[in-house]
Design an enzyme around this catalytic site. Structure first.
Site, PDB file in Angstrom:
ATOM      1  N   SER A 294       0.874  -1.180  -0.044  1.00 48.28           N
ATOM      2  CA  SER A 294      -0.040   0.127  -0.148  1.00 48.28           C
ATOM      3  C   SER A 294       0.991   1.174   0.001  1.00 48.28           C
ATOM      4  O   SER A 294       1.928   1.251   0.464  1.00 48.28           O
ATOM      5  CB  SER A 294      -0.759   0.000   1.379  1.00 48.28           C
ATOM      6  OG  SER A 294      -0.062   0.185   2.488  1.00 48.28           O
ATOM      7  N   LYS A 295       0.291   2.291  -0.489  1.00 43.71           N
ATOM      8  CA  LYS A 295       0.903   3.608  -0.364  1.00 43.71           C
ATOM      9  C   LYS A 295       1.411   4.061   1.104  1.00 43.71           C
ATOM     10  O   LYS A 295       2.411   4.831   1.189  1.00 43.71           O
ATOM     11  CB  LYS A 295       0.217   4.633  -1.024  1.00 43.71           C
ATOM     12  CG  LYS A 295       0.086   4.837  -2.450  1.00 43.71           C
ATOM     13  CD  LYS A 295      -0.672   6.181  -2.745  1.00 43.71           C
ATOM     14  CE  LYS A 295      -1.631   5.890  -3.750  1.00 43.71           C
ATOM     15  NZ  LYS A 295      -2.791   6.747  -3.864  1.00 43.71           N
ATOM     16  N   ARG A 296       0.576   3.448   1.981  1.00 44.02           N
ATOM     17  CA  ARG A 296       0.963   3.858   3.266  1.00 44.02           C
ATOM     18  C   ARG A 296       2.242   3.359   4.001  1.00 44.02           C
ATOM     19  O   ARG A 296       3.132   4.029   4.575  1.00 44.02           O
ATOM     20  CB  ARG A 296      -0.431   3.585   4.285  1.00 44.02           C
ATOM     21  CG  ARG A 296      -0.693   4.434   5.384  1.00 44.02           C
ATOM     22  CD  ARG A 296      -1.938   4.025   5.911  1.00 44.02           C
ATOM     23  NE  ARG A 296      -2.447   2.796   5.917  1.00 44.02           N
ATOM     24  CZ  ARG A 296      -2.013   1.900   6.869  1.00 44.02           C
ATOM     25  NH1 ARG A 296      -1.166   2.211   7.920  1.00 44.02           N
ATOM     26  NH2 ARG A 296      -2.516   0.447   6.599  1.00 44.02           N
TER      27      ARG A 296
END
Ligand code: GLU
Length: 446
Positions: A294-296
């Protein structure tokens, strides 16, 4: 290679390439490894709703590799029906990075000064709206789809009741059996209907080239499926099937996150009277802690890696090993070598861990290094993603990685040298007059 006879047996898949082919080479002069399977057609179908990410280019690459390995056709289709989120900037970002990676498509939309190519256009979904309307009308006329007048409030109420009863969310079928008079009454109230596709009960089964035999009970699909909104715009599940059917796609190669969509797609293919393609769902790409990438938690945009100076060949090599392995000791392969060795059957089921860049600064521009892992024996650079089939952990693999990386750092690998000097691919069909967007990508890459 698993034979693809099942595909060539269906008339919808007998599409031959129109371009004259040289002996043993494709239209770009590249060798064919399996010239007997010319009818394979695969597509990369990104939605331009965000910057091109690692998962997207891995899907594009595996489609490209399969098409080139079997001498098939690689199609680019832009799925831009989410008009609120689709932008020209994101579209450009996708095209730039396909270009940068050297993944030239055989058929695709007009873009960046290039003409549309291929006989099945348009290759941009917003230019195909009449086709979805026509297919929807066909399903409605056969009562495979019906108008649904439910209001958002009614649907919300259903959802809340299901939540309270701890039941999975599903359409209750309120409009599934309305009579002509009941429909007319709702129309008279000024309600505009969505169109729902009837999900018939039963087990939907398919043989996935990666995951093997898959069976899903249609009762778990959330009930009858909206295929056209009340304003007439089509939804993803519908457009993707209408287009895959119309474009003669023989193999749908995409991320595992789409696995749960596939039964819906199969039911739509059947309702439209089109043979279903073969499916191959690629393993998820995972963060180092094995959660879904994920981008996170990770840097996911390809542009950020390019800005940091990663070289294209190293990037392609790394992406290819995200779920695939040649089954040999070879760690560093150029695109053409990967094409030669690629086989969908060698794609793993389990998630592929993506480990980001080096922590010791070794990923500086032109070094060819892609990442480091730290072990008890110190910091090592490695080319092979953790969890790839040939295994990336253990002293033997680490030593191998160290060896291959050293050779690329010292420039002894010819492709590493050419990568640092050539920038964008010189083998692209339009390389003599690069489109404006590729020039800007090139400068970003250097
Ligand atoms: N437009 C879809 C996406 O970007 C592609 C889905 C598919 O490959 O079927 O996720």
């Amino acid at each position: 290679m698993r034979p693809i006879a099942r595909q060539s047996a269906s008339p919808g898949h007998d599409i031959q390439k129109k371009r004259p082919l040289g002996k043993g080479v494709d239209q770009w002069g590249k060798p064919l490894y399996n010239p007997g399977t010319m009818s394979v057609r695969v597509r990369y179908a990104p939605s331009p709703t965000g910057f091109q990410h690692i998962g997207g280019v891995r899907t594009a690459l595996f489609n490209y590799l399969y098409a080139r390995h079997v001498g098939g056709t690689f199609i680019l289709r832009l799925e831009d029906t989410d008009q609120a989120r689709s932008t020209v900037e994101f579209e450009r970002d996708i095209l730039d990075h396909l270009h940068w990676l050297g993944l030239e498509w055989d058929e695709g939309p007009a873009a960046g000064g290039l003409d549309e190519r291929g006989p099945f256009g348009p290759y941009r979904q917003m230019a195909r709206l009449p086709r979805y309307a026509e297919a929807a009308e066909r399903l409605r006329a056969q009562d495979r789809a019906y108008p649904c007048y439910c209001t958002p409030e009614e649907l919300d109420g259903d959802r809340r009741a299901q939540e309270a009863a701890k039941e999975p969310a599903r359409y209750m079928g309120r409009c599934a059996t309305l009579t002509a008079d009941e429909r007319a009454a709702r129309e008279a109230e000024g309600r505009r209907p969505a169109l729902r596709f009837r999900i018939e009960p039963g087990i939907v089964a398919f043989d996935d080239l990666v995951r093997g035999h898959v069976e899903i009970d249609a009762s778990a699909l959330g009930g009858d499926l909206v295929i056209l909104r009340a304003d007439g715009t089509p939804l993803y599940h519908f457009t993707v099937v209408v287009d895959d059917a119309a474009m003669g796609i023989t193999h749908v190669i995409r991320g595992e996150d789409h696995l749960s969509n596939t039964p819906k797609h199969i039911l739509l293919f059947r309702a439209l009277g089109h043979p279903e393609p073969v499916f191959a769902h690629l393993p998820l790409i995972l963060n180092p802690d094995r959660t879904k990438m994920s981008k996170r938690k990770s840097q996911t945009a390809v542009k950020d890696y390019i800005a940091e100076g990663f070289v294209r060949e190293a990037f392609v090599n790394y992406l290819a090993y995200l779920g695939w392995s040649p089954g040999t000791e070879e760690d560093v392969l150029a695109l053409d070598q990967i094409v030669e060795r690629f086989d969908l059957e060698a794609v793993q089921k389990g998630g592929a861990v993506f480990t980001e860049r080096a922590s010791n600064g070794s990923t500086a521009s032109g070094s060819g290094a892609f990442r480091t892992t730290t072990s008890s024996t110190g910091s090592r650079r490695s080319w092979r993603p953790i969890g790839s089939p040939a295994g990336s952990t253990g002293p033997r693999s680490a030593a191998r990685s160290q060896r291959s990386c050293r050779s690329s750092v010292s420039g002894s690998r010819s492709w590493a040298r050419s990568a640092t000097s050539s920038g964008s691919s010189s083998r692209m069909p339009w390389s003599s007059t690069p489109p404006s967007w590729s020039r800007s990508a090139g400068s970003a890459a250097r």
